[in-house]
Design a protein around this motif. Structure first.
Motif, short mmCIF file in Angstrom:
data_model
loop_
_atom_site.label_atom_id
_atom_site.label_comp_id
_atom_site.label_asym_id
_atom_site.label_seq_id
_atom_site.Cartn_x
_atom_site.Cartn_y
_atom_site.Cartn_z
N GLY A 1 60.84 41.42 12.60
CA GLY A 1 59.40 41.21 12.61
C GLY A 1 58.95 40.25 11.53
O GLY A 1 58.08 39.39 11.76
N ALA A 2 59.54 40.36 10.34
CA ALA A 2 59.20 39.45 9.25
C ALA A 2 59.74 38.05 9.53
O ALA A 2 59.07 37.04 9.25
CB ALA A 2 59.76 39.97 7.93
N THR A 3 60.94 37.96 10.08
CA THR A 3 61.51 36.67 10.45
C THR A 3 60.61 35.95 11.44
O THR A 3 60.38 34.74 11.34
CB THR A 3 62.92 36.84 11.04
OG1 THR A 3 63.76 37.49 10.09
CG2 THR A 3 63.52 35.50 11.41
N ALA A 4 60.08 36.69 12.42
CA ALA A 4 59.20 36.10 13.43
C ALA A 4 57.97 35.47 12.78
O ALA A 4 57.51 34.39 13.19
CB ALA A 4 58.79 37.15 14.45
N ILE A 5 57.42 36.15 11.77
CA ILE A 5 56.24 35.61 11.08
C ILE A 5 56.60 34.32 10.34
O ILE A 5 55.85 33.35 10.36
CB ILE A 5 55.66 36.66 10.13
CG1 ILE A 5 55.12 37.86 10.92
CG2 ILE A 5 54.56 36.07 9.24
CD1 ILE A 5 54.82 39.08 10.08
N GLY A 6 57.78 34.30 9.73
CA GLY A 6 58.23 33.10 9.05
C GLY A 6 58.44 31.94 10.01
O GLY A 6 58.05 30.80 9.71
N VAL A 7 59.03 32.20 11.15
CA VAL A 7 59.25 31.16 12.16
C VAL A 7 57.92 30.65 12.71
O VAL A 7 57.71 29.44 12.89
CB VAL A 7 60.15 31.68 13.29
CG1 VAL A 7 60.22 30.68 14.44
CG2 VAL A 7 61.56 31.98 12.77
#
Length: 400
Positions: free
Chosen positions: A158-164
Motif C-alpha cells: 500500500g505504501a509502495t503504491a502511494i510512492g509510485v
C-alpha cells in the motif's frame, strides 16, 4: 492527498475507522470459519456489506479484495469533491497495492472443483483472481483510463503504491491518481500457512488482547482485511480547483534487505536507508519528524528491529504508534491504511494510542503513545511499511 476512503475492521468508512482507532477498540474475534485451525483469530471488515453498497449484480462478479477497493475508492473520490465526470480520464491513473489479490476466489473455486468437479468452476475465476484486477476494476469504476497498475511488495504494498502514484504525478503523466492498497485474504489456507510459519498470535482465549504491538508479551499478529484509497493530485492542480488537502506526500523512500525471505534484517540497515531517503526527498530533518506511524506488527522480531531502527535513525523524541492493535494486520493494505491514519493525525494534530500495549518491551526504547490519544503539534510525520522479502517503503507526510 485530497480524498481518503477506507474500509477496515474498524468500520466501513474513513470516519468510523478513525474513531475506532482513536478509541483503541480492538477488532479481533474468534472466527467460526477458521474452526479447527491452530489459530482462529481474525479481524474482518465485519460491517461491510458488498451487496448493499455495490449492488448484488456488481458484487458477485468481484473478489472481496476488489469490492473493498471499489468502495474505498468511491469514498475517496467523493471526499475529494470530485466525480468521474469532472476529470479527463486519460490523465487519471490508478495504482493499488496488494499482496495476494483475489486469492479468496481462487481458494473457493479450487475447493468447488475438488468437491463438485471441474465443470462447476466459475468462468469468472481467473478475472476475479488476477492481482491486477483490483486496479483494473477500480479504473473501470472510476473511468480512469490513464496508467492502471497493481504493485506487490508484500506488507509494504500500500505504501509502495502511494510512492509510485507520486511519481506518475511528478512526471506529468497524470493529473490525478487513485492510489492505495487492498487485501482480503482472511481464508483458511492463508491463516493455516501463516500459523504454520509461527507469525500469528495464539492468544485465542483473549481475542481483543491478541494484537499488542511493542508489548513484552506480544506473540504474533492477527490477520485482517481492509482497504484504503486516496485521491492524489499535484499541489497546483488541487489548488486550482480549491480542493481541501489532507496532507502532502512530501517524501518516499524504498529499499530491500536483500536477505531472508521472511525475517527482517536484525540490523535494520536497509529500513534505515529507506527512512533517510524519504526524509531527504522531503527535505526535512530528524528534528522535523515528531511522529512515526510504525509498521508495528506485534511480532517478536519485527517490533524490536523496527524500534531499534527508529531509535538509531530518529532518536527517542518522536511519538510512535501502531494501529495494528485495533485493525490487526491487513497485509498489502496496511501501508495505505496507516498512511491514511498518519494523514488524519496531521490534520487533527493528534496521535492515536497503541491499542493492546500494556507492558512495553524494555528493549523498545521509544516514546510509544499509550492509554489515550495524544494531542501533538506536528508539521511532518513518517509512516513505515515493511514486508516479506525484505521490502521497505517509507512515506513522509506533511501539512504543507
Amino acid at each position: 492527498m485530497t480524498g481518503i476512503g477506507m474500509v477496515t475492521p474498524g468500520g466501513p468508512t474513513t470516519a468510523e475507522t478513525w474513531q475506532a482507532i482513536l478509541d483503541g477498540r480492538a477488532t479481533a474475534v474468534a472466527d467460526g470459519s477458521m474452526t479447527g485451525l491452530p489459530v482462529e483469530l481474525t479481524s474482518r471488515a465485519a460491517t461491510f456489506d458488498a451487496d448493499a453498497v455495490l449492488g448484488r449484480r456488481t458484487a458477485w462478479r468481484l473478489d472481496r479484495c476488489t469490492q473493498l477497493a471499489l468502495v474505498a475508492g468511491r469514498e475517496a473520490v467523493a471526499d475529494a469533491g470530485l466525480t468521474p465526470l469532472d476529470w479527463n480520464g486519460p490523465r487519471v491513473g490508478v495504482v493499488i497495492g496488494t499482496a495476494l489479490g483475489g486469492i479468496g476466489t481462487w481458494e473457493k473455486e479450487h475447493r468447488k472443483m475438488l468437491e463438485q468437479g471441474s465443470d462447476r468452476i466459475s468462468p469468472l475465476t481467473v478475472p476475479m483472481s488476477l492481482t491486477n484486477m483490483v486496479a483494473a476494476q477500480l479504473a473501470t469504476d472510476s473511468k480512469a483510463s490513464g496508467p492502471s497498475l497493481a504493485v506487490s511488495t508484500a506488507c509494504a504494498s500500500g505504501a509502495t503504491a502511494i510512492g509510485v502514484a507520486r511519481e506518475l504525478l511528478r512526471s506529468g503523466v497524470c493529473d490525478v491518481v487513485l492510489a492505495g492498497g487492498s487485501e482480503a485474504c482472511v481464508i483458511p489456507s492463508v491463516v493455516a500457512a501463516f500459523s504454520k510459519a509461527g507469525a500469528l498470535s495464539k492468544r485465542v482465549a483473549d481475542p481483543t488482547g491478541a494484537s499488542r504491538p511493542f508489548d513484552v508479551d506480544r506473540d504474533g499478529f492477527v490477520i485482517a482485511e481492509g482497504s484504503a484509497v486516496f485521491v492524489m493530485e499535484r499541489a497546483e492542480h488541487a489548488m486550482a480547483r480549491g480542493a481541501r488537502v489532507h496532507a502532502y506526500v512530501s517524501g518516499y523512500g524504498a529499499s530491500s534487505d536483500a536477505g531472508h525471505e521472511t525475517r527482517p534484517d536484525p540490523e535494520g540497515r536497509a529500513a534505515e536507508r529507506a527512512m533517510l531517503i524519504a526524509m531527504d526527498d522531503a527535505a526535512v530533518s530528524v528534528a522535523d519528524i515528531v511522529h512515526v506511524n510504525a509498521h508495528g506488527t506485534s511480532t517478536p522480531l519485527n517490533d524490536v528491529t523496527e524500534a531499534r531502527t527508529i531509535r538509531r535513525t530518529l532518536g527517542a523524541h518522536p511519538a510512535v504508534t501502531s494501529v495494528k492493535g485495533v485493525t490487526g494486520h491487513t497485509l498489502g493494505a496496511a501501508g495505505a491504511i496507516e498512511a491514511a491514519v498518519t494523514a488524519l493525525s496531521l490534520s487533527h494534530q493528534v496521535v492515536p494510542a497503541t491499542a493492546g500495549l500494556i507492558h512495553q518491551d524494555p528493549e523498545i526504547e521509544l516514546d510509544i503513545v499509550v492509554d489515550k490519544p495524544r494531542p501533538l503539534r506536528m508539521e511532518a510525520a513518517l509512516s513505515n511499511s515493511f514486508g516479506f522479502g525484505g521490502q521497505n517503503a517509507v512515506l513522509v507526510l506533511t501539512r504543507s
